[in-house]
Design a protein around this motif. Structure first.
Motif, mmCIF file in Angstrom:
data_model
loop_
_atom_site.group_PDB
_atom_site.id
_atom_site.type_symbol
_atom_site.label_atom_id
_atom_site.label_comp_id
_atom_site.label_asym_id
_atom_site.label_seq_id
_atom_site.Cartn_x
_atom_site.Cartn_y
_atom_site.Cartn_z
ATOM 1 N N LEU A 240 -9.819 5.001 -9.847
ATOM 2 C CA LEU A 240 -8.652 4.268 -9.138
ATOM 3 C C LEU A 240 -8.337 3.259 -10.198
ATOM 4 O O LEU A 240 -8.958 2.210 -10.432
ATOM 5 C CB LEU A 240 -9.474 3.657 -7.941
ATOM 6 N N HIS B 132 -5.313 5.409 -2.620
ATOM 7 C CA HIS B 132 -6.596 5.199 -1.762
ATOM 8 C C HIS B 132 -6.472 3.917 -1.088
ATOM 9 O O HIS B 132 -5.648 3.055 -1.315
ATOM 10 C CB HIS B 132 -7.788 5.074 -2.806
ATOM 11 N N VAL C 227 -9.737 1.051 -0.151
ATOM 12 C CA VAL C 227 -10.960 0.915 -0.131
ATOM 13 C C VAL C 227 -11.189 -0.403 0.405
ATOM 14 O O VAL C 227 -10.250 -1.561 0.317
ATOM 15 C CB VAL C 227 -11.388 0.778 -1.844
ATOM 16 N N TRP D 100 -5.051 -1.702 -8.795
ATOM 17 C CA TRP D 100 -5.554 -2.195 -7.332
ATOM 18 C C TRP D 100 -4.475 -3.209 -6.839
ATOM 19 O O TRP D 100 -4.336 -4.238 -7.677
ATOM 20 C CB TRP D 100 -7.160 -2.852 -7.334
ATOM 21 N N GLY D 101 -4.649 -3.516 -5.414
ATOM 22 C CA GLY D 101 -3.828 -4.684 -4.930
ATOM 23 C C GLY D 101 -4.825 -5.730 -4.677
ATOM 24 O O GLY D 101 -6.197 -5.627 -4.993
ATOM 25 N N GLN D 102 -4.311 -6.766 -4.193
ATOM 26 C CA GLN D 102 -5.125 -8.022 -3.926
ATOM 27 C C GLN D 102 -5.721 -8.081 -2.686
ATOM 28 O O GLN D 102 -6.769 -8.836 -2.541
ATOM 29 C CB GLN D 102 -4.493 -9.381 -4.226
ATOM 30 N N GLY E 106 -20.701 -4.816 -0.779
ATOM 31 C CA GLY E 106 -19.971 -3.943 -1.817
ATOM 32 C C GLY E 106 -18.620 -3.293 -1.417
ATOM 33 O O GLY E 106 -18.240 -3.313 -0.302
ATOM 34 N N LEU E 107 -18.150 -2.456 -2.555
ATOM 35 C CA LEU E 107 -16.895 -1.884 -2.169
ATOM 36 C C LEU E 107 -17.357 -0.487 -1.391
ATOM 37 O O LEU E 107 -18.185 0.283 -1.545
ATOM 38 C CB LEU E 107 -16.314 -1.342 -3.563
ATOM 39 N N TYR F 25 -8.225 -2.940 0.396
ATOM 40 C CA TYR F 25 -7.594 -2.797 -0.846
ATOM 41 C C TYR F 25 -6.894 -1.525 -0.939
ATOM 42 O O TYR F 25 -7.344 -0.412 -0.609
ATOM 43 C CB TYR F 25 -8.495 -3.128 -2.229
ATOM 44 N N GLN G 187 -14.215 -4.071 1.485
ATOM 45 C CA GLN G 187 -15.186 -4.658 1.192
ATOM 46 C C GLN G 187 -15.579 -5.740 2.623
ATOM 47 O O GLN G 187 -14.656 -6.633 2.673
ATOM 48 C CB GLN G 187 -15.092 -5.512 0.013
ATOM 49 N N TRP H 162 -15.273 3.274 -0.408
ATOM 50 C CA TRP H 162 -14.134 3.998 -0.376
ATOM 51 C C TRP H 162 -13.839 4.339 1.386
ATOM 52 O O TRP H 162 -14.806 4.833 2.046
ATOM 53 C CB TRP H 162 -14.324 5.168 -1.060
ATOM 54 N N PHE I 289 -8.212 8.620 1.084
ATOM 55 C CA PHE I 289 -7.355 9.360 0.040
ATOM 56 C C PHE I 289 -6.180 10.003 0.529
ATOM 57 O O PHE I 289 -6.474 10.664 1.516
ATOM 58 C CB PHE I 289 -8.095 9.945 -1.089
#
Lengths: 117, 110
Positions: A104, A35, A37, A107-109, A44-45, A95, A39, A47, A50
């Protein structure tokens, strides 16, 4: 140890393009859907998209459909997000995240994309 | 399309207190498709709970999830200083595939 490292963020003008990458390690990348995602500042997050483990299909949020394209190179353990026709509202941290069923799990940074004139 | 709402928007508590966070779906959803995440500034989000009540790997047992139908809850039994963060619920819809996050609940120090 699972690692997801995003790159490719930066500053771009409205209408411009950018390609994000996500380098995966520590797991068998070709077995997992992935995915993106995002921000936005102070929000907020959200999506974004995918892609199935084999790249055979992908799904997008309505806000990016027709402008963003998700792809992957399983031989390079890398996920890509091609972003075209960028808008100021696309400004966000992006992300990549590993799909594990309905959630999920890794996650990456993140990488920052700023769309501004 | 399932819409998630979370309450309260902000929860101000002290370390050691109990936190109860709510997530409400706009229609009844499968418990298999509800998850919770923790997100701290400058860090990657972290999966806490999946399938409504299962803790992800390495998550302390002070975190628990429950719920069914349209109402879901994340409970932190005793707040640790490292637990002050924003918490999001998330739902996965299978047809068409769609992933939705709630707007988040910020847990801050009172």
């Amino acid at each position: 140890q699972v690692q997801l490292v995003e790159s490719g963020g930066g500053v771009v003008q409205p209408g411009g393009s950018l390609r994000l990458s996500c380098a995966a390690s520590g797991f068998t990348f070709s077995r997992f859907g992935m995915h993106w995602v995002r921000q936005a500042p102070g929000k907020g997050l959200e999506w974004v998209a995918f892609i199935r483990y084999d790249g055979s299909y992908s799904y997008y949020a309505d806000s990016v459909k027709g402008r963003f394209t998700l792809s992957r190179d399983n031989s390079k353990n890398t996920l890509y997000l091609q972003m075209n026709s960028l808008r100021p509202e696309d400004t966000a941290f992006y992300y990549c995240a590993r799909a594990y069923g309905a959630e999920l799990d890794q996650w990456g940074q993140g990488t920052l994309v700023t769309v501004t004139s | 399309e399932v819409v998630l709402t979370q309450s309260p928007g902000t929860l101000s508590l002290s370390p050691g207190e109990r936190a109860t966070l709510s997530c409400r779906a706009s229609q009844s959803v499968s418990t298999s498709n509800v998850a919770w995440y923790q997100h701290k500034p400058g860090q990657a989000p972290r999966l806490l709970i999946y399938s409504t009540s299962s803790r992800a790997t390495g998550i302390p047992d002070r975190f628990s999830g429950s719920g069914s139908g349209t109402d879901f809850t994340l409970t932190i039994s005793r707040l640790d200083p490292e637990d002050f963060a924003v918490y999001y619920c998330q739902h996965y819809d299978t047809s068409p595939p769609e992933f939705t996050f709630g707007p988040g609940t910020k847990v801050d120090i009172k």
